[in-house]
Design an enzyme around this catalytic site. Sequence first.
Site, PDB file in Angstrom:
ATOM      1  N   GLU A   1     -30.172  33.187  -6.830  1.00 52.07           N
ATOM      2  CA  GLU A   1     -31.032  31.991  -6.947  1.00 52.07           C
ATOM      3  C   GLU A   1     -30.329  30.838  -6.189  1.00 52.07           C
ATOM      4  O   GLU A   1     -30.848  30.109  -5.575  1.00 52.07           O
ATOM      5  CB  GLU A   1     -31.999  31.974  -8.244  1.00 52.07           C
ATOM      6  CG  GLU A   1     -32.874  30.704  -7.907  1.00 52.07           C
ATOM      7  CD  GLU A   1     -33.536  30.627  -9.338  1.00 52.07           C
ATOM      8  OE1 GLU A   1     -33.814  29.147  -9.366  1.00 52.07           O
ATOM      9  OE2 GLU A   1     -33.594  31.288 -10.318  1.00 52.07           O
TER      10      GLU A   1
ATOM     11  N   SER B   1     -37.001  40.628 -16.553  1.00 50.25           N
ATOM     12  CA  SER B   1     -36.731  41.696 -15.636  1.00 50.25           C
ATOM     13  C   SER B   1     -36.651  42.919 -16.331  1.00 50.25           C
ATOM     14  O   SER B   1     -36.359  44.035 -15.763  1.00 50.25           O
ATOM     15  CB  SER B   1     -35.760  41.481 -14.768  1.00 50.25           C
ATOM     16  OG  SER B   1     -34.537  41.121 -15.241  1.00 50.25           O
TER      17      SER B   1
END
Length: 311
Positions: free
Chosen positions: A126, A266
């Site tokens: 990210e 996740s």
Amino acid sequence: MKIILANPRGFCAGVNMAIEALETALRHYGSPLYVYHEIVHNRPIVEKFQKLGVVFVDDISEVPFGGTVLYSAHGISPVIRKHSEERNLRAIDATCPLVTKVHKEAIKFARDGFTIVLVGHEGHDEVIGTMGEAPANMVLVEDAADVEALTLPADAKLAFLTQTTLSVDEAKVVIDALKLKYPQIVGPNKDDICYATQNRQDAVKKLVGEADAVLVLGSQNSSNSQRLAELARTNGKPAYLIDRVSELKDEWFRPSDTVLVTAGASAPEEHVQDCINYLCAKFGATVEPRVVREEDVSFPLPRELRVLTSA
């Protein structure tokens, strides 16, 4: 043994969207299908899709000319988009909308002449994608010591942004240090740390005091999962971050323990349940679900796939 099962836990809206996007793309385009970086930072999910013919790559040149590539939930830089176009790739963008929000903030601050201090972890997918939006205008800091080492002019035109999966408390320490050193620094209108990261951390904060040990389902390269384990340890409790039940060790627990169980954004719920079933069978555990906050966020499929599913 008593298990306190934290809620919210596990999949966030961005992860749900990314996984659904990859499943939909597989149905429409078949395999091999390429994904730039891991679709989400979770080893069991990556392994599941690899068995279905998905190829995860860290260099866009590994995708055959004219192939289909799906960008992971963590976002990409404009350079990757350009390389995809040059290779005539069919690109599907499964970037989490909350990450896209940070990218747009970076573009706006850079356009307005700000030097941007990004609070995040070096090398995280990210962070690489966000810094790629304005590389000439951006500097990365991880902690207050990095802030202290900054040599930007005292009167520099500054803005800050944060990686979405940071510890809320640690990010505040770094942002406070930035504001102390550079009082003129400005930030986004709304906190960049995502709702799911914050909610899962808040649940651990609220419940950890009742626990003797904490079990976090999630992968070692998952930033938000790591933060959950760190948060438990900061509160003086042993915490174990694992992907699946086969990694559980009996010596971590005593039969009389109260164990807080949670999962990163996740981590699939099936692995949470596998661990709970094991602890129930091995230690005679009882389960007490505890809801700290309700979540009802959802994100639509990427535009490239919405066209297919509506046809």
